[in-house]
Design a protein around this motif. Structure first.
Motif, PDB file in Angstrom:
ATOM      1  N   VAL A   1       5.054 220.184  10.824  1.00 21.48           N
ATOM      2  CA  VAL A   1       3.604 220.157  10.732  1.00 21.48           C
ATOM      3  C   VAL A   1       3.112 219.113  11.725  1.00 21.48           C
ATOM      4  N   TYR A   2       2.279 219.552  12.664  1.00 24.48           N
ATOM      5  CA  TYR A   2       1.762 218.671  13.696  1.00 24.48           C
ATOM      6  C   TYR A   2       0.235 218.671  13.690  1.00 24.48           C
ATOM      7  N   LEU A   3      -0.348 217.683  14.332  1.00 19.34           N
ATOM      8  CA  LEU A   3      -1.759 217.756  14.660  1.00 19.34           C
ATOM      9  C   LEU A   3      -1.954 218.877  15.677  1.00 19.34           C
ATOM     10  N   PRO A   4      -3.080 219.575  15.677  1.00 21.32           N
ATOM     11  CA  PRO A   4      -3.264 220.717  16.580  1.00 21.32           C
ATOM     12  C   PRO A   4      -2.988 220.410  18.048  1.00 21.32           C
ATOM     13  N   HIS A   5      -3.484 219.286  18.556  1.00 17.50           N
ATOM     14  CA  HIS A   5      -3.287 219.010  19.980  1.00 17.50           C
ATOM     15  C   HIS A   5      -1.828 218.697  20.295  1.00 17.50           C
ATOM     16  N   VAL A   6      -1.084 218.185  19.318  1.00 18.27           N
ATOM     17  CA  VAL A   6       0.341 217.923  19.533  1.00 18.27           C
ATOM     18  C   VAL A   6       1.103 219.245  19.621  1.00 18.27           C
ATOM     19  N   ALA A   7       0.751 220.195  18.748  1.00 20.61           N
ATOM     20  CA  ALA A   7       1.383 221.515  18.800  1.00 20.61           C
ATOM     21  C   ALA A   7       1.073 222.209  20.124  1.00 20.61           C
ATOM     22  N   GLU A   8      -0.148 222.053  20.608  1.00 22.25           N
ATOM     23  CA  GLU A   8      -0.519 222.678  21.883  1.00 22.25           C
ATOM     24  C   GLU A   8       0.330 222.136  23.029  1.00 22.25           C
ATOM     25  N   LYS A   9       0.585 220.831  23.022  1.00 20.80           N
ATOM     26  CA  LYS A   9       1.410 220.247  24.083  1.00 20.80           C
ATOM     27  C   LYS A   9       2.837 220.784  24.034  1.00 20.80           C
ATOM     28  N   LEU A  10       3.327 221.040  22.816  1.00 22.62           N
ATOM     29  CA  LEU A  10       4.671 221.593  22.687  1.00 22.62           C
ATOM     30  C   LEU A  10       4.734 222.979  23.312  1.00 22.62           C
ATOM     31  N   PHE A  11       3.702 223.784  23.072  1.00 28.09           N
ATOM     32  CA  PHE A  11       3.668 225.123  23.661  1.00 28.09           C
ATOM     33  C   PHE A  11       3.473 225.061  25.167  1.00 28.09           C
ATOM     34  N   GLU A  12       2.731 224.083  25.641  1.00 31.44           N
ATOM     35  CA  GLU A  12       2.554 223.940  27.086  1.00 31.44           C
ATOM     36  C   GLU A  12       3.877 223.607  27.763  1.00 31.44           C
ATOM     37  N   ALA A  13       4.691 222.799  27.098  1.00 32.58           N
ATOM     38  CA  ALA A  13       5.969 222.383  27.686  1.00 32.58           C
ATOM     39  C   ALA A  13       7.028 223.473  27.573  1.00 32.58           C
ATOM     40  N   TYR A  14       7.058 224.190  26.443  1.00 30.09           N
ATOM     41  CA  TYR A  14       8.094 225.200  26.206  1.00 30.09           C
ATOM     42  C   TYR A  14       7.452 226.481  25.657  1.00 30.09           C
ATOM     43  N   PRO A  15       6.604 227.154  26.434  1.00 33.88           N
ATOM     44  CA  PRO A  15       5.841 228.286  25.902  1.00 33.88           C
ATOM     45  C   PRO A  15       6.701 229.431  25.389  1.00 33.88           C
ATOM     46  N   GLU A  16       7.607 229.917  26.201  1.00 34.27           N
ATOM     47  CA  GLU A  16       8.413 231.076  25.797  1.00 34.27           C
ATOM     48  C   GLU A  16       9.451 230.694  24.751  1.00 34.27           C
ATOM     49  N   HIS A  17      10.101 229.563  24.959  1.00 38.40           N
ATOM     50  CA  HIS A  17      11.151 229.146  24.046  1.00 38.40           C
ATOM     51  C   HIS A  17      10.596 228.908  22.641  1.00 38.40           C
ATOM     52  N   ALA A  18       9.459 228.216  22.564  1.00 34.76           N
ATOM     53  CA  ALA A  18       8.857 227.938  21.263  1.00 34.76           C
ATOM     54  C   ALA A  18       8.404 229.223  20.583  1.00 34.76           C
ATOM     55  N   SER A  19       7.791 230.120  21.342  1.00 32.61           N
ATOM     56  CA  SER A  19       7.301 231.382  20.772  1.00 32.61           C
ATOM     57  C   SER A  19       8.450 232.249  20.279  1.00 32.61           C
TER      58      SER A  19
END
Length: 302
Positions: A208-226
């Motif tokens: 569970v993250y703050l929304p902007h923290v989760a967004e940064k994770l997707f920015e760094a690893y978009p395909e892998h995280a998805s």
């Protein structure tokens, strides 16, 4: 800030804990009001009596084990005969000991007081060990179960080893098949690709993250995280407010404290205590119940 330790017995909230945990939590909730309760019944102890009780703590603890005579007290505590007599005389005046067949033993009152002195010393000593963590998160931990962190491992950043806390955290993730947690920032620096690949691919993970923290994770690893989320290997949720960092591994639970200016982990405290585990499960369930699953980032990639 929303509370993280609600006590509702419905499907989305943590159920009541064990009697031990409930008792500890009740004490935690009430401890700041004990002075008012004592004042209301006019039973405050004289400060000199309190000092005497603490001063005689070693003898009270020793007598918890077994009755002793003066010579044995002198040997156990390393005190003179005169000091031994002075100690026993004072404890007798307070009603904590009685003398039977030349041996001193605790009264019922004395046993209770001796145990409370031990608990007081234990909690103060634990608080001292956890002070780097408490300084970071004390405002949000009014119901912190300090008793269950007596044997905790406390890892603090140092100028020569600034990454010690995060290294301890990563080592626990690497030795755990599952990992759940919440945090105000990334559990580990976003640049640590190997760590994030592990939680995406090897460890059953829910965060569970703050929304902007989760967004940064997707920015760094978009395909892998998805891909990890779609496969069910990773569950990622967001919440608008989070109190601190909590991590639940297979065998440990941990709490992280961060530098507000840099966002770097300054201290990580972890333990295998069953009561700490129960407390952490309770807190995590409450936070998770007030969080939302990530969906928009995944949809945007299709």
């Amino acid at each position: 800030m929303r509370t993280t330790e609600n006590n509702r017995d419905d499907d989305s909230r943590p159920k009541r804990g064990s009697p031990i945990l409930e008792s500890i939590l009740e004490n935690a909730r009430n401890r700041r009001h004990l002075g008012q309760r004592l004042a209301a019944v006019d039973t405050r102890l004289d400060t000199d009596v309190l000092l005497d009780i603490v001063r005689h703590g070693p003898l009270l603890e020793t007598l918890l084990e077994q009755p002793l005579d003066h010579r044995e007290i002198e040997e156990r505590l390393g005190v003179s005969r005169a000091t031994s007599h002075r100690f026993t005389q004072r404890l007798d005046e307070l009603g904590f000991i009685t003398k039977i067949n030349s041996r001193f033993q605790l009264t019922g009152l004395g046993e209770t007081v001796a145990e409370e002195v031990l608990r007081f010393e234990t909690n103060v000593q634990t608080a001292n060990r956890l002070s780097p963590l408490l300084d970071c998160i004390c405002e949000d931990l009014r119901e912190f179960v300090i008793e269950s962190f007596v044997d905790a491992t406390v890892t603090v950043a140092a100028p020569e080893e600034p990454y010690r806390p995060i290294e301890r955290f990563i080592s626990l993730v690497e030795n755990s098949d599952s990992f759940r947690g919440f945090n105000t920032t990334h559990m580990a620096p976003i640049v640590l690709g190997e760590f994030h690949r592990q939680i995406f691919d090897e460890t059953e993970t829910e965060m569970v993250y703050l929304p902007h923290v989760a967004e940064k994770l997707f920015e760094a690893y978009p395909e892998h995280a998805s891909e990890a989320i779609e496969s069910g290997h990773l569950t990622l949720r967001t919440r608008d407010e989070l109190p601190y960092g909590l991590a639940l591994f297979d065998d440990h639970v941990g709490i992280g404290g961060y530098d507000e200016s840099t966002g770097q982990m300054q201290v990580f405290v972890d333990t295998e205590s069953p009561v700490a585990r129960e407390w952490a499960e309770r807190v995590y369930a409450s936070v998770r119940a007030d969080s939302e699953p990530i969906v928009e980032q995944i949809d945007s990639l299709h």
